[in-house]
Design an enzyme around this catalytic site. Structure first.
Site, short mmCIF file in Angstrom:
data_model
loop_
_atom_site.label_atom_id
_atom_site.label_comp_id
_atom_site.label_asym_id
_atom_site.label_seq_id
_atom_site.Cartn_x
_atom_site.Cartn_y
_atom_site.Cartn_z
CE LYS A 576 -2.60 -3.17 2.59
NZ LYS A 576 -2.20 -3.90 3.70
CB VAL A 606 -8.69 -1.11 -0.35
CG1 VAL A 606 -9.82 -0.99 0.50
CG2 VAL A 606 -7.62 0.12 -0.46
CD GLU A 665 0.01 -4.71 6.03
OE1 GLU A 665 1.09 -4.53 5.24
OE2 GLU A 665 -0.92 -5.45 5.80
CE LYS A 680 -5.92 -2.75 4.04
NZ LYS A 680 -6.20 -3.82 4.93
N GLY A 795 -5.47 -12.28 4.22
CA GLY A 795 -5.24 -13.66 4.10
C GLY A 795 -4.32 -13.74 2.87
N1 LIG Z 1 -1.78 -10.34 4.26
C1 LIG Z 1 -2.78 -10.06 3.79
O1 LIG Z 1 -3.80 -10.39 4.10
C2 LIG Z 1 -2.78 -8.88 2.67
C3 LIG Z 1 -1.32 -8.39 2.53
N2 LIG Z 1 -1.02 -7.29 1.57
C4 LIG Z 1 0.12 -7.00 1.45
O2 LIG Z 1 0.89 -7.89 0.99
C5 LIG Z 1 2.36 -7.71 1.14
C6 LIG Z 1 3.25 -8.65 1.53
O3 LIG Z 1 2.64 -9.18 2.71
P1 LIG Z 1 3.47 -10.55 3.46
O4 LIG Z 1 3.52 -11.59 2.26
O5 LIG Z 1 2.50 -11.01 4.57
O6 LIG Z 1 4.62 -9.97 3.94
P2 LIG Z 1 6.01 -11.23 4.07
O7 LIG Z 1 6.84 -10.31 5.35
O8 LIG Z 1 5.61 -12.48 4.43
O9 LIG Z 1 6.85 -11.15 2.59
C7 LIG Z 1 7.57 -9.90 2.33
C8 LIG Z 1 8.75 -10.46 0.90
O10 LIG Z 1 9.08 -9.02 0.62
C9 LIG Z 1 10.49 -9.35 0.52
N3 LIG Z 1 11.13 -8.02 0.61
C10 LIG Z 1 11.19 -7.12 1.56
N4 LIG Z 1 11.94 -6.16 1.38
C11 LIG Z 1 12.42 -6.11 0.21
C12 LIG Z 1 12.97 -5.55 -0.80
N5 LIG Z 1 13.63 -4.48 -0.47
N6 LIG Z 1 13.40 -6.10 -2.00
C13 LIG Z 1 12.77 -7.23 -2.37
N7 LIG Z 1 11.95 -7.87 -1.41
C14 LIG Z 1 11.80 -7.53 -0.30
C15 LIG Z 1 10.83 -10.21 1.59
O11 LIG Z 1 12.10 -10.88 1.51
C16 LIG Z 1 9.72 -11.10 1.60
O12 LIG Z 1 10.09 -12.34 0.67
C17 LIG Z 1 2.36 -6.43 2.16
O13 LIG Z 1 2.67 -5.21 1.34
C18 LIG Z 1 1.01 -6.53 2.40
O14 LIG Z 1 0.34 -5.18 2.87
C19 LIG Z 1 -2.03 -6.92 1.03
C20 LIG Z 1 -3.59 -7.21 1.39
C21 LIG Z 1 -3.84 -8.30 2.04
N1 LIG Z 2 -3.00 -6.44 7.32
C1 LIG Z 2 -4.14 -6.14 6.60
C2 LIG Z 2 -4.06 -7.08 5.49
C3 LIG Z 2 -4.74 -6.62 4.11
O1 LIG Z 2 -4.39 -5.53 3.56
C4 LIG Z 2 -5.28 -6.41 7.36
O2 LIG Z 2 -5.30 -6.77 8.35
O3 LIG Z 2 -6.45 -5.91 6.80
#
Ligand SMILES: NC(=O)C1=CN([C@@H]2O[C@H](COP(=O)(O)OP(=O)(O)OC[C@H]3O[C@@H](n4cnc5c(N)ncnc54)[C@H](O)[C@@H]3O)[C@@H](O)[C@H]2O)C=CC1
Ligand SMILES: N[C@@H](CC=O)C(=O)O
Length: 816
Positions: A576, A606, A665, A680, A795
């Site tokens: 985001k 979002v 997050e 969001k 998720g």
């Molecule tokens: N979990 C959810 O329900 C939702 C998550 N998101 C977004 O998804 C994104 C990822 O979340 P997760 O997978 O839970 O995070 P995570 O921490 O599990 O994975 C993040 C990944 O990004 C990589 N990374 C971090 N800094 C980096 C860089 N400078 N260059 C290259 N790679 C880099 C890390 O090595 C890791 O592989 C977040 O931005 C989150 O806001 C969006 C909507 C819903």
């Molecule tokens: N951390 C966020 C994941 C989706 O954006 C949330 O809790 O809604």
């Protein structure tokens, strides 16, 4: 009778020449065989001449190597008792060749006339050796010297055929016999050797075929025929089954090396068909070129050809407009300077004429034009003439392109979508060829784009670069690994992973990385200093249909979108940060995507996979006006407050569970502090058409100060644990009034705010279960009863599915 020509690779060794014999022995009619020099020989002869001119005696080594190779092939093919004549002939010819090179060495001078003589030996050797071998194998061929039959004048290295004299010399050959003759060589009226240009053996064969009016001309090489694109650029290039003479001419003229362009005219005039065949796969049909095309071509475009090494010269100025004879002066000047014009364009304002010439001619052309237009240049009627280089011409060729509405549009659209700039365009009135000039760095990309665009049997490759292989990233890889085969079979789509990066390492591989093995590949990848290393790699690869996907939460990664979009690479993100950065930056990203013909999709920022952003965009597109948005936008906070019960568990336990289940997050403080929800609602307000900034979103923190200042997840969990009484109080205050706690974001009248609220059962937010989100939109069309979007809003798997949906949206809009 048939005229059959075998190219250099078909006669490169004794084994190959035996294959030639097998082909010939299956012929049921007399043949006239024309052969090239053994492959590489003509280049070596030219090198020997240049070495001699350079004054080093290394030319002797070159000649020795050549002699040994010819002796070896002759000895391998011809039985010992028959070898004498051939070996004596080779030795005598080598004596002459050596004497010529010694002359060049001694005089330090190499004229075109001498070079033509030196380069003529290759075909003489090969035809003589092969002729003797075929006779020994009872094929009963008569060796004749093309110098006695083909007459050409002018340039010694690329002579012009003397048609009349050649016709009268060839006509007496006996069409009931078999012949073999050297290709490439001819002689002039003084009896001097003149070459027919590189590739001229095809031309020799066509000259014999046309003048003998034979039943067919076969050209055998090491490829299956004429391909629909250069296979060095396009891996999926396929053999074209049939071509008209004119199509074949266009394709061979523009770079298809399998057929030397001048070959077509002598046989076309007589309607003699040409068959292109592969010596090493003789069972394959190859390409038929002629008048009797059996199949209705499915595609209007038959082939795509390209040539690099083009320079563009623009003759421009107000003095050109309306003055008769200016174009004539340009072309007459170039003719006098012996410059061949590859391509011409002139716009109707008549203020500039753009001419494409091969690089080697550019200086000559520019000097001649500047001299010719000296007076106009002095009077400022014409600008000083300069050439610009490093261009390629790409041409679409096909007889059926004529009157095909929309074809040029498809061509320009496909190139534009991939950020390929078209510098000049040329289309003849025959509409058989549309040529575009582009930067040579884009030649491979453009040829592939057009090949996929115009040959719909070819699967369309989409090149994906992915950052982040965490919770969401892993799920995204899993979805593609599962869907890849279906997408290929049902949608003709080849999703190719060509780059992965995480915070530590990166891999870039144009050939593709296995979607099942992303983690393994990454573990062996190179270390990343800064994310810009990955972006540089992407830019350098310059692949068509490229899309970048950000599955990280990184600011560094999000800061690179602008640069990526400027390369016409679409960006998909669930991160985001960029969309909630300054309004100017957010708007800049959207505008840049439009300007560079690509897409910026961020639906998952979002509500995870819920269609929230798309719905708001569609409402606005259809003329609606959003007045109010009220929403529960945090899946993790909703989960936490739905599951926290101070008498059964602790707040920290539930926060940990939310993290483990992948709702928070990477740093849960972003959720608990309210930042995630603020981002969001800001994104939604912007989508609704308001240029809000993050610091205008009002938020009331519900966690105590010690939690707000935690430096990492561990510290945060400790701080939450120490503050259990605070959370217990919040819970009890709510349950004492039969309320539930919800973090609600509101946008109304240009203002946005976020806060923890106690909601009662009458509220639509009261029954929001698990990790669900709800977004309630009031607008001009939904003034009282709001439009409501509700469902799981967090998720990793859902988010990855949302990212995948964004990907398919782009593919459907731009690639299919
Ligand atoms: N979990 C959810 O329900 C939702 C998550 N998101 C977004 O998804 C994104 C990822 O979340 P997760 O997978 O839970 O995070 P995570 O921490 O599990 O994975 C993040 C990944 O990004 C990589 N990374 C971090 N800094 C980096 C860089 N400078 N260059 C290259 N790679 C880099 C890390 O090595 C890791 O592989 C977040 O931005 C989150 O806001 C969006 C909507 C819903
Ligand atoms: N951390 C966020 C994941 C989706 O954006 C949330 O809790 O809604």
């Amino acid at each position: 009778m048939l005229v059959i020509k075998f190219g250099g690779s078909s006669v490169a060794s004794s084994q190959n020449i035996k294959k030639v014999k097998v082909v010939l022995s299956q012929k049921k009619q007399p043949f006239f065989l024309v052969v090239s020099a053994f492959s590489g020989t003509t280049d070596l002869l030219q090198n020997a001449a240049k070495q001699a001119l350079g004054g080093t005696d290394s030319y002797l080594n070159t000649l020795d190597a050549l002699k040994n190779r010819h002796f070896l092939i002759a000895k391998e093919l011809i039985l010992l008792e028959n070898q004498a004549d051939t070996l004596i002939y080779i030795q005598k010819q080598f004596n002459q060749l050596t004497a010529l090179c010694e002359g060049v060495f001694a005089l330090g001078e190499l004229t075109d006339k001498t070079l033509a003589r030196i380069m003529s030996f290759g075909e003489l050797f090969s035809s003589f050796i092969i002729g003797h071998y075929l006779c020994q194998e009872a094929l009963n061929v008569e060796w004749i010297n093309s110098l006695d039959y083909i007459k050409a004048e002018g340039n010694y290295l690329e002579g012009e055929l003397n048609r009349t004299e050649t016709a009268s010399l060839i006509k007496d050959l006996d069409k009931t016999r078999n012949y073999i003759a050297p290709g490439f060589i001819a002689s002039n009226s003084k009896g001097e050797i003149v070459l027919l240009g590189r590739g001229g053996s095809d031309y020799s064969a066509a000259i014999f075929a046309g003048n003998l009016n034979v039943n067919g001309l076969e050209i055998w090489s090491d490829v299956d025929g004429m391909l629909d694109a250069n296979p060095k650029l396009v891996k999926s290039a396929r053999t074209i089954k049939e071509l008209s003479y004119k199509e074949a001419f266009e394709l061979s003229h523009f770079g298809a090396k399998v057929l030397y362009a001048p070959t077509i005219r002598p046989v076309m005039n007589k309607g003699i068909p040409i068959q292109l065949k592969n010596t090493f796969s003789p069972e394959k049909k190859g390409t038929y070129i002629g008048n009797k095309l059996k199949q209705e071509p499915q595609n209007s475009v038959k082939g795509i050809s390209s040539i690099a090494g083009l320079s563009l010269i623009t003759v421009a100025g107000i003095g050109l407009a309306g003055i008769k004879g200016m174009a004539k002066k340009v072309f007459a000047t170039l003719e006098r300077a012996s410059v061949n014009v590859v391509l011409i364009t002139q716009c109707c304002s008549e203020q500039n004429i753009c001419i494409g010439v091969v690089d080697k001619d550019k200086n000559q052309a520019v000097t001649a034009l500047n001299e010719a237009f000296d007076s106009e240049i002095r009077k400022l009627l014409v600008d000083k003439i300069i050439a610009k280089s490093n261009y390629s011409v790409i041409a679409l060729v096909g007889d059926n392109m004529k009157m095909k509405v929309g074809l040029s549009g498809q061509l320009f659209g496909a190139l534009g979508q991939n950020g390929i700039n078209i510098i000049a365009i040329a289309q003849g009135a025959s509409e058989r060829n549309i040529s575009v000039v582009i930067d040579t760095k884009d030649e491979k990309k453009a040829t592939n784009v057009l090949h996929e665009c115009f040959f719909n049997t070819v699967s369309k490759k989409v090149h994906l670069f992915v950052a982040g292989l965490g919770n969401v990233g892993k799920q995204f890889f899993k979805i593609i690994a599962e869907q890849k085969a279906t997408l290929l079979a049902e949608n003709n789509l080849d999703l190719r992973l060509v780059g992965i990066a995480n915070s530590k390492r990166m891999v870039l591989d144009e050939l593709g990385i296995d979607w099942d093995q992303g983690g393994v590949a990454l573990a062996q990848g190179t270390e990343v200093g800064h994310f810009s290393d990955f972006v540089e790699g992407m830019k350098k690869m310059n692949l068509r249909n490229s899309i970048f996907i950000d599955n990280t939460a990184s600011e560094e990664v999000s800061a690179s979108y602008l640069e990526i979009l400027k390369e016409s690479i679409s960006v998909i993100t669930c991160n985001k940060i960029a969309c909630s950065s300054s309004y100017e930056h957010y708007k800049g990203l959207k505008d840049t995507a439009k300007k560079f013909n690509c897409f910026f999709n961020y639906e998952t920022t979002v509500g995870a996979a819920l269609p929230v952003i798309k719905t708001i965009q569609d409402l606005r597109l259809s003329g609606d006006k959003i007045n109010r948005i009220q929403a529960v936008l945090s899946g993790s906070l909703n989960f936490i407050f739905n599951h926290y019960n101070s008498s059964k568990n602790t707040f920290v336990e539930i926060v940990k569970q939310a993290k483990e289940e992948g709702y928070t997050e990477p740093n849960p403080l972003i959720d608990l502090s309210g930042i995630d929800v603020m981002r969001k609602i800001l994104i939604l307000a912007r989508e609704a058409g308001y240029s809000l900034e993050m610091d205008e979103v009002v938020a009331n923190a519900f966690i105590p100060e010690n939690c707000l200042h935690a430096q990492n997840a561990t510290a945060l969990f400790e701080a939450i644990e120490q503050s259990e009484s605070h959370f217990k109080q919040l819970y009890e205050d709510a349950s004492s009034t039969d309320s539930k706690l919800k973090v609600i974001a509101t946008f109304e009248k240009g203002k946005a705010w976020v806060g923890l609220e106690k909601v009662q059962s009458s509220s639509p937010f009261f029954h929001l279960e698990g990790k669900d989100n709800i977004v309630s939109i009031q607008s001009r069309r939904y003034p009282t009863e709001p439009l409501v979007i509700k469902g799981a809003g967090a998720g990793a798997e859902l988010t990855a599915a949302g990212v995948f949906a964004d990907l398919m949206l782009i593919i459907n809009k731009s690639i299919n």
